[in-house]
Motif scaffolding. Structure first.
Motif, mmCIF file in Angstrom:
data_model
loop_
_atom_site.group_PDB
_atom_site.id
_atom_site.type_symbol
_atom_site.label_atom_id
_atom_site.label_comp_id
_atom_site.label_asym_id
_atom_site.label_seq_id
_atom_site.Cartn_x
_atom_site.Cartn_y
_atom_site.Cartn_z
ATOM 1 N N PHE A 103 -5.289 -0.095 -61.644
ATOM 2 C CA PHE A 103 -6.462 -0.673 -61.899
ATOM 3 C C PHE A 103 -6.433 -0.637 -63.612
ATOM 4 O O PHE A 103 -7.115 -1.709 -64.220
ATOM 5 C CB PHE A 103 -7.842 -0.268 -61.547
ATOM 6 N N ASN A 104 -5.515 0.005 -64.047
ATOM 7 C CA ASN A 104 -5.798 -0.371 -65.733
ATOM 8 C C ASN A 104 -4.174 0.244 -66.195
ATOM 9 O O ASN A 104 -3.249 0.509 -65.108
ATOM 10 C CB ASN A 104 -6.506 0.812 -66.723
ATOM 11 N N TRP A 105 -3.813 -0.038 -67.501
ATOM 12 C CA TRP A 105 -2.483 0.216 -67.927
ATOM 13 C C TRP A 105 -2.094 1.360 -67.711
ATOM 14 O O TRP A 105 -0.872 1.813 -67.333
ATOM 15 C CB TRP A 105 -2.706 -0.466 -69.443
ATOM 16 N N LEU A 106 -3.002 2.387 -68.038
ATOM 17 C CA LEU A 106 -2.564 4.091 -67.931
ATOM 18 C C LEU A 106 -1.968 4.404 -66.547
ATOM 19 O O LEU A 106 -1.221 5.199 -66.457
ATOM 20 C CB LEU A 106 -3.612 4.940 -68.410
ATOM 21 N N CYS A 107 -2.626 3.496 -65.593
ATOM 22 C CA CYS A 107 -2.268 3.924 -64.173
ATOM 23 C C CYS A 107 -0.597 3.915 -63.959
ATOM 24 O O CYS A 107 -0.185 4.769 -63.249
ATOM 25 C CB CYS A 107 -2.647 2.906 -63.152
ATOM 26 N N SER A 108 -0.087 3.059 -64.443
ATOM 27 C CA SER A 108 1.427 2.725 -64.640
ATOM 28 C C SER A 108 1.878 1.604 -65.249
ATOM 29 O O SER A 108 1.544 0.475 -64.928
ATOM 30 C CB SER A 108 1.840 2.411 -63.134
ATOM 31 N N PRO A 109 2.039 1.970 -66.639
ATOM 32 C CA PRO A 109 2.325 0.876 -67.434
ATOM 33 C C PRO A 109 3.297 -0.239 -67.316
ATOM 34 O O PRO A 109 3.056 -1.369 -67.165
ATOM 35 C CB PRO A 109 2.805 1.570 -68.932
ATOM 36 N N ALA A 110 4.227 0.233 -66.326
ATOM 37 C CA ALA A 110 5.186 -0.796 -66.075
ATOM 38 C C ALA A 110 4.805 -1.797 -65.058
ATOM 39 O O ALA A 110 4.862 -2.851 -65.031
ATOM 40 C CB ALA A 110 6.301 -0.173 -65.128
ATOM 41 N N CYS A 111 3.633 -1.484 -64.173
ATOM 42 C CA CYS A 111 2.876 -2.225 -63.095
ATOM 43 C C CYS A 111 2.347 -3.520 -63.976
ATOM 44 O O CYS A 111 2.412 -4.776 -63.577
ATOM 45 C CB CYS A 111 1.819 -1.700 -62.377
ATOM 46 N N THR A 112 1.469 -3.211 -65.254
ATOM 47 C CA THR A 112 0.968 -4.032 -65.959
ATOM 48 C C THR A 112 1.789 -4.906 -66.747
ATOM 49 O O THR A 112 1.836 -6.175 -66.888
ATOM 50 C CB THR A 112 -0.124 -3.443 -66.967
ATOM 51 N N GLU A 113 3.075 -4.316 -67.492
ATOM 52 C CA GLU A 113 3.500 -4.936 -68.322
ATOM 53 C C GLU A 113 4.563 -5.849 -67.714
ATOM 54 O O GLU A 113 5.025 -7.166 -68.276
ATOM 55 C CB GLU A 113 4.427 -4.078 -69.267
ATOM 56 N N LEU A 114 5.006 -5.492 -66.506
ATOM 57 C CA LEU A 114 6.052 -6.423 -65.820
ATOM 58 C C LEU A 114 5.166 -7.673 -65.296
ATOM 59 O O LEU A 114 5.601 -9.055 -65.477
ATOM 60 C CB LEU A 114 6.772 -5.624 -64.514
ATOM 61 N N GLU A 115 4.132 -7.460 -64.733
ATOM 62 C CA GLU A 115 3.314 -8.714 -64.380
ATOM 63 C C GLU A 115 2.921 -9.755 -65.546
ATOM 64 O O GLU A 115 3.284 -10.665 -65.402
ATOM 65 C CB GLU A 115 1.965 -8.270 -63.828
ATOM 66 N N THR A 116 2.710 -9.130 -66.724
ATOM 67 C CA THR A 116 2.643 -10.122 -67.786
ATOM 68 C C THR A 116 3.757 -10.821 -68.205
ATOM 69 O O THR A 116 3.874 -11.954 -68.200
ATOM 70 C CB THR A 116 2.116 -9.268 -69.241
ATOM 71 N N VAL A 117 5.009 -10.234 -68.076
ATOM 72 C CA VAL A 117 6.477 -10.947 -68.253
ATOM 73 C C VAL A 117 6.623 -11.914 -67.267
ATOM 74 O O VAL A 117 6.952 -13.098 -67.530
ATOM 75 C CB VAL A 117 7.319 -9.605 -68.499
ATOM 76 N N VAL A 118 6.515 -11.472 -65.762
ATOM 77 C CA VAL A 118 6.844 -12.334 -64.991
ATOM 78 C C VAL A 118 5.863 -13.558 -64.697
ATOM 79 O O VAL A 118 6.273 -14.909 -64.328
ATOM 80 C CB VAL A 118 7.172 -11.635 -63.492
#
Length: 500
Positions: A103-118
């Motif tokens: 639900f936020n970046w801290l939960c798992s940064p890769a989840c958020t950052e990969l979503e932004t990239v793809v």
């Protein structure tokens, strides 16, 4: 189940999935079971003691597979496809292994950052305007479905309009004004839009107005039709705040007249314009379709489902917004237990503020795997192949103009047809008796085809008349199955009209 047991079970499951895919053409497309078939075969309570995988796995073949409609079957030509691929399945496996509510970046940064990239990859791949990229005011977010995206945008549009109408007011005066404004809000869409739009208006607590589209316009929403509807609503003292436009309507894959709608948007800049391209938006990977996206930058949001036509399994709906702050302002609630330094810094994206649910899965992985495994060229090949199959089917229909007529298409691998009551008789659509006879023979032929189980089609209503939708856009679509579908249609139609 320990690691060694999991290894053995996982290998067995993978082999069974491969076997399932490879044997699909040998089984009926639809489940050949009655409603309520499963309950008598299963215990009424969960097992009290652990069961080994060797006991569990056989029940997949015995109890589950018989109750499946096989959406990957080459004879599945219904609704729109729900594609998948082995890279996508691998993404689901890793997502399950790395499970987190994200639900936020801290939960798992890769989840958020990969979503932004793809999502930026997808934006560029579809030739969407740069306003939807993450580097500016906009950005993309993965939703569960196009319906969820519509509701999300509708809520954001509602709140944006309320803020505008209540600007400068405070306290009790503002509360009264908010209630008054919400009572006047109206969402709109052409009469060919998906049911998600009127349902979304119901969820958002606002009125809904369906704009009548005309046969002579190809059942497309035009600028003239939208402008007249907006004026009509305002003339009643109501407040239009949201419009769903469509690239590829559910019934016939009609594409609204975006150039004209963009001009209307200039006259009503505060009305949120959403482009629902749930299925047909996938075709934007091909240059020959990218002209449709020319005016999307004038609108507020765009959504397409990779899980329909782009080889990513459900759920992977790609929503792009021109101004992400519109979503964040409407969706952001931050209780103390969600506060953390990264959020407070403002340096990270918290996608929970871009959607209705709080938690979210690591869906970016499967999109990442598919884009890398196929490349843009591979996805283009898939789209063009299936579009070609649609054109092949339409060509076969034209050869039997004594038995069928094309109502719409071929468009985006969809062709919509009707059965003619008598050989060679064209009839008059203004004649009610003729229309009823067309509906009757079309319905009987369609139902007979589906009873056979070799192929699976769906029907629809176009201009008040029943029609058969034929779409073959799944990963296993082949020319021989399109020809087989046509042969079956001919056989059943000739039986119905008495020419066999």
């Amino acid at each position: 189940m320990n690691a060694d047991e999991f290894r053995k079970a996982a290998h067995a499951a993978v082999e069974e999935i491969i076997h399932y895919n490879e044997t699909l053409p040998t089984v009926p497309v639809t489940a050949q079971i009655p409603p309520g078939y499963l309950s008598p075969h299963l215990p009424s309570t969960a097992p009290q003691h652990p069961q080994p995988w060797s006991t569990i796995q056989p029940d997949i073949a015995t109890h589950i597979i018989p109750g499946l409609t096989h959406w990957q079957h080459p004879g599945f030509m219904s609704w729109f496809p729900a594609t998948t691929s082995y890279p996508s399945l691998l993404g689901e496996m890793y997502s399950a292994a790395f499970t987190a509510p994200a639900f936020n970046w801290l939960c798992s940064p890769a989840c958020t950052e990969l979503e932004t990239v793809v999502m930026d990859w997808v934006c560029r791949m579809l030739a969407l305007p740069d306003v939807f990229l993450s580097g500016g005011e906009g950005g993309g977010v993965i939703q569960g479905s196009a319906s969820e995206a519509i509701v999300t945008c509708m809520v954001a549009a509602r709140e944006r309009m309320v803020v505008k109408e209540c600007k400068g007011l405070e306290g009790e005066e503002r509360e009264k004004k908010v209630a008054e404004v919400k009572g006047r809000l109206v969402a709109l869409g052409g009469d060919q839009v998906h049911s998600a739009t009127p349902k979304g208006a119901m969820i958002a607590g606002t009125r809904y107005h369906a704009i009548t589209t005309r046969r002579e316009d190809g059942f497309r929403l035009t600028g003239k039709g939208l402008r007249e509807a907006l004026k009509e609503i305002e003339g009643k003292g109501l407040l239009p705040y949201y419009v769903t436009t469509t690239m590829g309507s559910t019934g016939i894959c009609a594409v609204d007249v975006f150039e004209e709608i963009a001009e209307v948007k200039k006259e009503w800049p505060d009305v949120w314009i959403h482009v629902d391209a749930a299925y047909a938006g996938a075709a934007l990977v091909c240059e020959e379709y990218q002209h449709h996206a020319k005016f999307f930058g004038e609108f507020d949001s765009f959504d397409m489902n990779m899980h329909k036509w782009l080889l990513v399994n459900f759920d992977a709906s790609c929503l792009f917004v021109r101004k992400r702050q519109d979503l964040i302002s409407a969706m952001s609630i931050t209780p103390s237990y969600l506060l953390n330094p990264s959020h407070i810094s403002g340096l990270v994206t918290d996608y929970r503020d871009w959607q209705i649910p709080l938690g979210r899965r690591f869906r970016a992985l499967k999109i990442w795997f598919v884009l890398r495994s196929y490349g843009v060229s591979g996805l283009q090949k898939h789209i063009r192949h299936t579009v070609g199959l649609g054109e092949l089917f339409a060509g076969l229909v034209r050869e039997r103009s004594d038995l069928f007529r094309i109502v719409a298409g071929p468009a985006f691998a969809l062709t919509v047809i009707q059965v003619l009551p008598k050989k060679g008789e064209k009839g008059n659509d203004g004649d009610e008796a003729w229309v009823q006879e067309v509906n009757r023979v079309t319905k009987e032929a369609y139902e007979a085809v589906n009873r056979g189980g070799e192929i699976f089609l769906t029907s629809g209503v176009v201009g008040g008349q029943l029609a058969i939708r034929v779409v073959s856009a799944n990963a296993n679509a082949e020319e021989k199955w399109v020809k087989k579908a046509f042969e079956i249609l001919v056989k059943e139609a000739e039986k119905v009209v008495g020419t066999s």
